[in-house]
Write a protein that holds these residues in place. Structure first.
Motif, PDB file in Angstrom:
ATOM      1  N   LEU A  38       1.017  -1.204  -0.048  1.00  0.00           N
ATOM      2  CA  LEU A  38      -0.201   0.087   0.102  1.00  0.00           C
ATOM      3  C   LEU A  38       0.683   1.195  -0.022  1.00  0.00           C
ATOM      4  O   LEU A  38       0.441   2.197  -0.644  1.00  0.00           O
ATOM      5  N   PRO A  42       0.865   3.788  -4.536  1.00  0.00           N
ATOM      6  CA  PRO A  42       0.670   5.314  -4.692  1.00  0.00           C
ATOM      7  C   PRO A  42       1.933   5.969  -5.276  1.00  0.00           C
ATOM      8  O   PRO A  42       1.824   6.985  -5.935  1.00  0.00           O
ATOM      9  N   ARG A  43       3.238   5.552  -5.037  1.00  0.00           N
ATOM     10  CA  ARG A  43       4.330   6.209  -5.341  1.00  0.00           C
ATOM     11  C   ARG A  43       4.971   5.701  -6.862  1.00  0.00           C
ATOM     12  O   ARG A  43       5.560   6.597  -7.297  1.00  0.00           O
ATOM     13  N   ARG A  65      -8.779  -5.717  -3.752  1.00  0.00           N
ATOM     14  CA  ARG A  65      -9.730  -4.571  -3.811  1.00  0.00           C
ATOM     15  C   ARG A  65      -9.315  -3.253  -3.706  1.00  0.00           C
ATOM     16  O   ARG A  65      -9.876  -2.474  -4.441  1.00  0.00           O
ATOM     17  N   PHE A  66      -8.376  -3.103  -2.661  1.00  0.00           N
ATOM     18  CA  PHE A  66      -7.811  -1.658  -2.678  1.00  0.00           C
ATOM     19  C   PHE A  66      -6.992  -1.358  -3.861  1.00  0.00           C
ATOM     20  O   PHE A  66      -7.348  -0.065  -4.397  1.00  0.00           O
ATOM     21  N   ARG A  69      -9.932  -0.314  -6.536  1.00  0.00           N
ATOM     22  CA  ARG A  69     -10.603   0.834  -6.114  1.00  0.00           C
ATOM     23  C   ARG A  69      -9.504   2.178  -6.407  1.00  0.00           C
ATOM     24  O   ARG A  69     -10.405   3.301  -6.227  1.00  0.00           O
ATOM     25  N   GLU A  71      -7.573   5.251  -7.804  1.00  0.00           N
ATOM     26  CA  GLU A  71      -7.784   5.848  -9.082  1.00  0.00           C
ATOM     27  C   GLU A  71      -6.488   5.702 -10.007  1.00  0.00           C
ATOM     28  O   GLU A  71      -6.530   5.247 -11.046  1.00  0.00           O
TER      29      GLU A  71
ATOM     30  N   LEU B 193       1.554   6.244   6.549  1.00  0.00           N
ATOM     31  CA  LEU B 193       2.058   5.043   5.575  1.00  0.00           C
ATOM     32  C   LEU B 193       3.431   4.880   5.668  1.00  0.00           C
ATOM     33  O   LEU B 193       3.868   3.632   5.545  1.00  0.00           O
ATOM     34  N   THR B 220     -10.581   2.799   1.663  1.00  0.00           N
ATOM     35  CA  THR B 220     -10.168   3.540   0.720  1.00  0.00           C
ATOM     36  C   THR B 220     -10.768   5.031   0.529  1.00  0.00           C
ATOM     37  O   THR B 220     -10.420   5.616  -0.308  1.00  0.00           O
ATOM     38  N   MET B 225      -2.371  10.422   0.417  1.00  0.00           N
ATOM     39  CA  MET B 225      -1.288   9.393  -0.295  1.00  0.00           C
ATOM     40  C   MET B 225      -0.477   8.887   1.092  1.00  0.00           C
ATOM     41  O   MET B 225       0.203   7.953   0.874  1.00  0.00           O
TER      42      MET B 225
END
Lengths: 131, 718
Positions: A38, A42-43, A65-66, A69, A71, B193, B220, B225
């Motif tokens: 996770l 995103p990075r 699932r994450f 979902r 973007e 995170l 979610t 971020m």
């Protein structure tokens, strides 16, 4: 080409890394837990995510699932590599949007085949193309 | 290992072996914990950890083609599953099987590591275990039925949002907890995170004592971020207050998840709003009243405060050989430092260079300090706690005691004591022998114990502590003790001691006979089947590590073996001395003092040269004679005595002069010189000069045994 390999076993990750090395120009990024995945997702832009299902903390289903979902990475090809101890989990992870399921134990050519099936631009050598 | 395993390549296989080994060791630890709780209904968390470990092992060994291991793990996993689901009870016989499996797994991994395929008897053991695991145990109350009877199903509580991402196993755990009537809670916490692993570990460690964690649901909702919101679904095993207390200071909100109320006897299908939680963050509207207590709320709950928890485990795995290399570099640097020091000394006397000399000296001092820090840092990294080995010994104790039908309680303390990794590796075999001997020969059988008025259960205490730069490990049993007379007779029969010597031996000397080859086995074989491992082997192994082993025993009370070891091996501070114009290094950890003596100080007692040091007699050993360069006559004027001590024994080493104190890297001398047993190696002392490093323990040993046991007494080491 960048692939994220999520598995809590470091030997397993090393194995997958070793197989992919011969399967095309892959840059392998490893995550030892769902959280690490996770954090990385995103990075960086990944061309493929390979994940186990049974992991401590966030399991593979949740991760799939994450990802589906999210973007940014919602459409990344997802390959599940897991022991086939539960038919229900296998069905469910595919329902949640995983693209393919490869049961452990597998032969190197099975993995190369599965990868080639998901990321066609990578020509896998001696791919049997399981999925 | 199959083709697939071999294909994977050496490095990957190494990863496999090390991970598998870690898992197996973890299994052993959890089994011990279960064994300790001595209940037929062990902590599900522990059983679960076992299950998870065996499951991973099965997958891995399947992947790497270690067929016997994956076969064993497969059947063990099924058995553990039964255990988890309450279909089988964890009686002592089940634990025996589990412990046995750890030994077999270790054996298989060792074979694979050596490049062999596991052979009989390992394979036979695998088959035996597989059959035993397959043969169902006595059935316990069936969980499946119970769950149905309880009525409440996960689907009654959670919406698809949660249900669809539960693995089969998680769903099963949920069911079981519902069946057992444990209240469910949702702990919602926000994590950074970047630090989620450590922060979550901290939260987990707080939750585990009070609750079973069923799943983690990443939300979610947050598009931030850097933050991740997690819902942790737990089944609370303690009181609600305990949950609140456990989460004290954590930025998390806690809410009770309403299950079909036993108390409330509410109508059909109560689906609390909590189940359909969503994007608004920790909303208080969702919070229901907890059954045992009012609302549990720990921390701010609205993200106002950052998590203050930091992980305890931020570890790196390093190959010990890399550290060896670093240590060698440090050794080389120490030599450079020595060279610089000499240069600055020379500069000091050189004309007009005084200021430069002082500057150089100052720089070198700084260098020296940093170098020491570096050395200590590396040594510290090499240190590992004894706990790992102690765990193995605990398993062994359990096994031996069951094999022999003796009830043994092993009391371990000081497992956190740290010792160089290399020492631990080498120590494990001798310690196993010692413990085996303690149980086999030390602890009496029940009848004898009762007759002696002792409790049925024998006690073996394994104690470790650090003492200066030595680690001390004691193994003490409350058994029959060692019969000195029998030992002496055995030694005389073996011709190691003659009647004359026997007459003058102290009790301690007699007990120490146990370490002579053949004596312990002969003496003990009269009563036992003679399978005890000779204590001489133990002594030799420990001596090879620069350690000593001593024995104390009282007939009828018990025996205590004390092993004293250096904490570290690689670099040691040493005293450089000259003997017959050569330089030798004496490890400083064995030196208590050094003094100048005059020829008149020495006087012979019973043929041994001695001197009196602060009212006590100190036997002397002329190193020149010892090294085979005999010089006759009295002590030369200006001689020095280096007082070396090991355990209880002291010996004055006579040398021609003291040079300096220096850190030395011991290098082994290779096989051709390995017969020179009184040296532990050679070292480079700079200027391309070599010095031999004295193995003080061997020298002391040799001295006292050569003097036939008479010397230490005559010279009165105490």
């Amino acid at each position: 080409m960048k692939v994220l390999v999520v598995d809590d076993s470091r030997a397993m990750r090393a194995y997958v890394r070793g197989v992919l090395k011969d399967a095309g120009p892959w840059t392998v990024v490893e995550a030892s837990s769902g959280f690490e995945a996770l954090r990385l997702l995103p990075r960086e832009a990944f061309d493929l995510v390979i994940t186990d299902i049974n992991m401590p903390d966030i399991n593979g289903l949740e991760l799939v699932r994450f990802i589906r979902r999210s973007e940014r990475q919602g459409r990344v090809p997802l390959l599940i590599v897991s022991t086939l101890s539960s038919e229900r989990d296998r069905a469910r992870v595919l329902e949640l949007g995983a693209d393919a399921f490869l049961a452990k134990p597998f032969e190197p050519e099975d993995l190369r085949g599965a990868v080639a099936g998901l990321v066609p631009s990578v020509s896998a050598k001696d791919a049997r193309g399981d999925e | 290992m199959s083709k697939r395993g071999k294909q994977a390549g050496g490095k990957v296989v190494e990863e496999f072996l090390s991970e598998a080994q870690e898992i197996v060791e973890g299994l052993g630890r959890n089994m011990l914990a279960i064994d300790k709780s001595s209940s037929d209904d062990p902590d599900p968390e522990l059983v679960n950890e076992l299950f998870r470990g065996v499951h991973t092992l099965k997958g891995l060994s399947g992947m790497f083609g270690v067929e016997p291991l994956s076969r064993l793990a497969h059947h063990e996993e099924n058995m553990l599953d039964d255990l988890r689901l309450g279909r089988r009870r964890a009686g002592p016989e089940v634990l025996d099987l589990l412990f046995m499996s750890v030994e077999v797994m270790t054996g298989i991994l060792a074979a694979v590591r050596d490049g062999d395929d596991p052979q009989d008897p390992l394979l036979a053991e695998v088959e035996r275990l597989v059959r035993a695991f397959e043969g169902g145990g006595e059935a316990a109350a069936d969980a499946g039925e119970g769950a149905k009877r309880a009525g409440c199903q996960p689907a009654d509580i959670f919406g698809p949002e949660v249900l669809e991402v539960l693995t089969e196993y998680e769903e099963h755990r949920l069911r079981t907890n519902l069946k057992n009537g444990l209240p469910l809670y949702r702990v919602r916490a926000r994590f950074d995170l970047a630090a989620i692993d450590t922060e979550l570990d901290a939260v987990k460690n707080r939750l585990k004592p009070v609750a079973e964690i069923i799943t983690y649901l990443p939300s979610t909702a947050g598009t931030d971020m850097d933050k991740l919101e997690l819902d942790i679904i737990v089944a609370l095993e303690a009181a609600a207050d305990d949950l609140a207390a456990a989460l004290e200071g954590v930025d998390a909100s806690v809410e009770w998840i309403r299950t079909e109320g036993k108390e409330s006897a509410a109508g059909p299908s109560v689906v609390p709003s909590a189940a359909t939680k969503s994007e608004e963050g920790p909303s208080r509207a969702d919070v229901s009243v907890a059954p045992q207590a009012a609302l549990v709320r720990a921390g701010a709950g609205d993200g106002g405060r950052a998590l203050s928890l930091r992980s305890v485990s931020q570890t790196v795995r390093v190959d010990i050989r890399k550290l060896d290399r670093l240590m060698n570099v440090v050794g080389e640097l120490a030599i450079v430092r020595g060279a610089i020091a000499r240069m600055s000394e020379e500069l000091k006397v050189a004309l007009g260079r005084r200021e430069l000399a002082i500057e150089l000296h100052r720089i070198n001092r700084g260098f020296d300090r940093r170098l020491s820090e570096l050395r200590e840092g590396i040594l510290e990294v090499r240190m590992v706690p004894l706990s790992q080995m102690f765990d193995r010994l605990a398993r062994l104790t359990r096994k031996i005691s069951r094999d022999l039908g003796k009830e043994i309680s092993l009391i371990v303390s000081g497992a956190e004591t740290e010792v160089d990794k290399l020492i631990i590796e080498e120590l494990s075999d001798p310690l196993m022998h010692v413990i085996r001997n303690a149980i086999d020969h030390g602890i009496e059988d029940v009848e004898h114990r009762r007759a002696a008025g002792k409790p049925d259960t024998g006690t073996v205490a394994l104690t470790a502590f650090q003492k200066g730069n030595h680690a001390v490990i004691e193994v003490e049993d409350d058994g029959a003790g060692i019969d000195g007379q029998r030992l002496l007779e055995a030694a005389m029969r073996r011709g190691v001691v003659d009647a004359e010597q026997a007459a003058v031996m102290s009790e301690r000397d007699i007990l120490n006979l146990v370490f002579l080859p053949g004596v312990s086995t002969v003496a003990l074989a009269t009563e036992m089947s003679g399978r005890g491992v000779g204590m001489d082997v133990v002594k030799t192994n420990i001596g090879a590590l620069g350690g000593v082993v001593e024995v104390q025993s009282e007939v009828g009370i018990g025996t205590k073996l004390t092993i004293t070891l250096p904490v570290t091996l690689a670099i040691i501070p040493a005293l450089l001395v000259t003997v017959a114009e050569r330089i030798y290094a004496i490890p400083l950890n064995t030196v208590t003092e050094a003094l100048l003596v005059s020829p008149a100080d020495a006087r012979p007692i019973m043929g041994v040269e001695t001197m009196t040091l602060r009212g006590r007699t100190l036997p002397l050993l002329r190193l020149d004679r010892f090294f085979g360069a005999p010089r006759e006559g009295a002590l030369p004027q200006g001689s020095c005595v280096v007082v070396a001590s090991l355990g209880q024994r002291r010996l004055g080493l006579v040398v021609d002069g003291l040079v300096e104190q220096q850190d030395v890297v011991i290098k082994s001398m290779g096989p051709s010189l390995s017969s020179a047993t009184c040296f532990s190696g050679a070292t480079d002392i700079g200027d391309q000069r070599l010095a031999l490093v004295l193995d003080t323990s061997k020298v002391i040993e040799e001295f006292f045994s050569a003097e036939g046991g008479a010397a230490p007494r005559a010279a009165g080491a105490e």
